[in-house]
Design a protein around this motif. Structure first.
Motif, short mmCIF file in Angstrom:
data_model
loop_
_atom_site.label_atom_id
_atom_site.label_comp_id
_atom_site.label_asym_id
_atom_site.label_seq_id
_atom_site.Cartn_x
_atom_site.Cartn_y
_atom_site.Cartn_z
N ALA A 1 0.88 -1.16 0.00
CA ALA A 1 0.00 0.00 0.00
C ALA A 1 0.92 1.22 0.00
CB ALA A 1 -0.90 -0.01 1.23
N ILE A 2 0.43 2.33 -0.54
CA ILE A 2 1.27 3.51 -0.68
C ILE A 2 0.85 4.59 0.31
CG2 ILE A 2 2.15 5.24 -2.29
CD1 ILE A 2 2.76 2.25 -3.01
N TYR A 3 1.78 4.91 1.21
CA TYR A 3 1.58 5.96 2.20
C TYR A 3 1.74 7.30 1.49
CZ TYR A 3 2.36 8.22 6.77
OH TYR A 3 2.27 9.00 7.90
N ILE A 4 0.73 8.17 1.54
CA ILE A 4 0.81 9.35 0.67
C ILE A 4 1.64 10.54 1.16
CG2 ILE A 4 -1.28 8.74 -0.61
CD1 ILE A 4 -2.68 11.10 0.81
N PRO A 5 1.77 10.79 2.48
CA PRO A 5 2.59 11.96 2.85
C PRO A 5 4.08 11.64 2.75
CG PRO A 5 1.01 11.37 4.60
CD PRO A 5 1.12 10.20 3.68
N LEU A 6 4.80 12.41 1.95
CA LEU A 6 6.25 12.26 1.93
C LEU A 6 6.78 12.72 3.28
CD1 LEU A 6 5.75 11.73 -1.02
CD2 LEU A 6 7.70 13.20 -1.58
N HIS A 7 7.84 12.10 3.75
CA HIS A 7 8.37 12.47 5.07
C HIS A 7 9.87 12.24 5.10
CE1 HIS A 7 6.92 8.35 5.00
NE2 HIS A 7 7.85 8.04 5.89
N CYS A 8 10.58 13.13 5.79
CA CYS A 8 12.04 13.12 5.75
C CYS A 8 12.64 12.05 6.66
CB CYS A 8 12.58 14.50 6.13
SG CYS A 8 12.41 14.89 7.89
N GLY A 9 11.94 11.70 7.74
CA GLY A 9 12.44 10.68 8.66
C GLY A 9 13.36 11.20 9.74
N HIS A 10 13.73 12.49 9.70
CA HIS A 10 14.67 12.97 10.73
C HIS A 10 14.29 14.31 11.37
CE1 HIS A 10 16.13 15.50 7.52
NE2 HIS A 10 16.35 14.43 6.78
N CYS A 11 13.19 14.94 10.96
CA CYS A 11 12.79 16.20 11.63
C CYS A 11 12.15 15.85 12.98
CB CYS A 11 11.81 16.99 10.76
SG CYS A 11 10.19 16.22 10.64
N GLN B 1 3.07 11.70 9.29
CA GLN B 1 2.06 12.34 8.43
C GLN B 1 2.11 13.85 8.53
OE1 GLN B 1 1.55 11.27 11.43
NE2 GLN B 1 -0.47 11.67 12.24
N MET B 2 2.90 14.37 9.46
CA MET B 2 3.00 15.84 9.57
C MET B 2 4.46 16.28 9.62
SD MET B 2 1.09 16.06 13.22
CE MET B 2 0.53 14.52 13.96
N CYS B 3 5.26 15.66 8.75
CA CYS B 3 6.68 16.01 8.62
C CYS B 3 6.84 17.52 8.46
CB CYS B 3 7.26 15.29 7.40
SG CYS B 3 8.95 15.78 7.01
N LEU B 4 7.84 18.07 9.15
CA LEU B 4 8.06 19.52 9.12
C LEU B 4 8.92 19.94 7.92
CD1 LEU B 4 8.85 19.87 12.93
CD2 LEU B 4 6.70 20.45 11.79
N GLU B 5 9.58 18.97 7.28
CA GLU B 5 10.50 19.30 6.20
C GLU B 5 9.87 19.20 4.81
OE1 GLU B 5 13.72 20.36 6.39
OE2 GLU B 5 13.38 20.56 8.54
N VAL B 6 9.07 18.16 4.57
CA VAL B 6 8.43 18.00 3.26
C VAL B 6 6.92 17.89 3.42
CG1 VAL B 6 10.19 17.07 1.70
CG2 VAL B 6 9.15 15.56 3.40
N SER B 7 6.19 18.48 2.48
CA SER B 7 4.74 18.46 2.64
C SER B 7 4.01 17.88 1.42
CB SER B 7 4.22 19.86 2.95
OG SER B 7 4.45 20.68 1.83
N SER B 8 4.77 17.21 0.52
CA SER B 8 4.13 16.66 -0.68
C SER B 8 3.22 15.49 -0.34
CB SER B 8 5.19 16.15 -1.65
OG SER B 8 5.78 17.22 -2.31
N LEU B 9 2.12 15.39 -1.07
CA LEU B 9 1.22 14.25 -0.94
C LEU B 9 1.08 13.57 -2.30
CD1 LEU B 9 -1.76 15.81 1.10
CD2 LEU B 9 0.05 14.33 1.99
N ILE B 10 1.27 12.24 -2.30
CA ILE B 10 1.12 11.48 -3.54
C ILE B 10 -0.34 11.56 -4.01
CG2 ILE B 10 1.19 9.13 -4.51
CD1 ILE B 10 3.60 8.61 -2.59
N GLY B 11 -0.52 11.86 -5.29
CA GLY B 11 -1.88 11.99 -5.84
C GLY B 11 -2.43 13.39 -5.73
N TRP B 12 -1.66 14.30 -5.11
CA TRP B 12 -2.08 15.69 -4.98
C TRP B 12 -1.06 16.61 -5.63
CZ3 TRP B 12 -6.92 16.57 -3.77
CH2 TRP B 12 -7.62 15.57 -3.07
N ASN B 13 0.16 16.68 -5.04
CA ASN B 13 1.15 17.52 -5.70
C ASN B 13 2.33 16.74 -6.25
OD1 ASN B 13 1.92 17.17 -3.04
ND2 ASN B 13 1.23 19.23 -2.50
N ARG B 14 2.10 15.48 -6.50
CA ARG B 14 2.98 14.64 -7.31
C ARG B 14 2.12 13.48 -7.81
NH1 ARG B 14 7.94 12.22 -5.05
NH2 ARG B 14 7.23 10.35 -6.12
N PRO B 15 2.60 12.73 -8.84
CA PRO B 15 1.71 11.77 -9.50
C PRO B 15 1.12 10.72 -8.57
CG PRO B 15 3.74 12.07 -10.76
CD PRO B 15 3.93 12.81 -9.47
N GLY B 16 -0.14 10.36 -8.82
CA GLY B 16 -0.85 9.39 -8.00
C GLY B 16 -1.26 8.16 -8.78
#
Ligand SMILES: [Zn+2]
Ligand SMILES: [Zn+2]
Length: 317
Positions: A83-93, A102-117
């Motif tokens: 399954a594809i987790y949609i919020p991109l996240h940096c893993g270290h903030c 789901q609320m990463c402070l560094e990246v806020s892209s969501l798959i299917g919204w502001n990048r291809p879904g």
């Protein structure tokens, strides 16, 4: 025919033009950046939040409740059902370190919204957004692990600490869509027993210590403010992009209560969410009321918008 398409650098994808128009087109295969893999889409569930893109058009391929198989020969995850987790996240903030991916402070892209879904044959996915799905979960139910079970499970886990079952009494769930049903099942699994489901516009004079608002309708949110008992919690699970005005009347001003917003779910919830799906598989199976291929997406999206389908799923194999 399909095979030759796939071996080239062309794939099929749904294009959302706006004005409620979708066409299926041959487009270039998506770029796969370092740290990402290509996923061959197997199922993408349709979601009410896509209506906005249907009306206004989408810059990127829409579709965000995605399940597929990694197609990246030589990669450790090659061939894995995910399954594809949609919020991109940096893993270290700070948020990621706390587990709030789901609320990463560094990246806020969501798959299917502001990048291809996922309304396409292939989708590029960052490695840390791959959520492996065990073999006993059938393909058509796998996308439910995301928005439907993930979002509802997280909302219930969050409020469980504030209004535990022994203090809750009757619980009100507003909005009887897929997430509303997910919330009902998650509440049951946490031991809440007296659960009332109401249409957001239906009026009720009963008051509740716990209200889960899943419709996103402003009228329902305002009703929730009225119906929540002092020291109780109103949880805003449903989404609404339009501005919301709260009338700061007596009902709002003159009581202590929690108003909580929760979003999606942390990666670490995925395992317990699989358990939720296993436990209520029969109920969740009833939700999925249609599977169809890409050519039939436009007509089925329109049926979904008319309320004729509850949780239709695009099936690509
Ligand atoms: Zn969704
Ligand atoms: Zn982060």
């Amino acid at each position: 025919m399909n095979v030759s398409l796939r071996s080239n650098s062309i794939m099929q994808a749904a294009v959302f033009h706006g004005g409620d128009r979708i066409t299926i087109e041959r487009v270039a295969m998506p770029e796969v950046a370092p740290g990402e893999v290509l996923v061959r889409v197997s199922r993408t569930a349709l979601c009410g939040s896509d209506f906005k893109l249907w009306h206004k058009g989408a810059e990127f391929t829409a579709g965000h409740e995605i399940f597929g198989v990694v197609e990246q020969p030589g990669h450790a995850m090659h061939g894995k059902r995910c399954a594809i987790y949609i919020p991109l996240h940096c893993g270290h903030c700070a948020a990621c370190e706390r587990g709030d991916t789901q609320m990463c402070l560094e990246v806020s892209s969501l798959i299917g919204w502001n990048r291809p879904g996922g309304y396409a044959e292939y989708v590029p996915v960052p490695e840390n957004c791959l959520l492996p799905v065990p073999d006993d979960i059938e393909d058509s139910l796998a996308p439910l692990l995301l928005d439907v079970i993930g979002t509802s499970g997280h909302a219930v886990r969050f409020v469980n600490r504030i209004v535990p079952p022994r203090e809750a009494g009757p619980v009100l769930v507003m909005g009887a869509g897929p997430v509303g049903l997910g919330v009902v099942l998650a509440l049951r699994s946490f031991g809440y027993s007296d659960i009332h489901v109401a249409d957001p516009n239906g009026d009720t004079s009963k008051r509740f210590a716990l209200i889960m608002e899943c419709s996103g309708a402003h009228a329902a949110r305002n009703l929730g403010i009225e119906l929540v008992l002092p020291r109780g919690a109103l949880v805003l699970v449903g989404e609404n992009a339009a501005p919301w005005t709260i009338e700061e009347g007596k009902v709002f001003r003159r009581k202590d209560f929690y108003m909580i917003r929760t979003f999606y779910f942390p990666v670490s919830d995925f395992k317990p969410n699989i358990e939720l799906l296993r436990r209520y598989k029969e109920e969740y199976r009833l939700l999925v009321d249609g599977e169809f291929g890409l050519p039939q997406l436009p007509e089925n999206f329109a049926r979904f918008a008319r309320g004729e389908l509850i949780k239709p799923v695009l099936a690509l194999d």
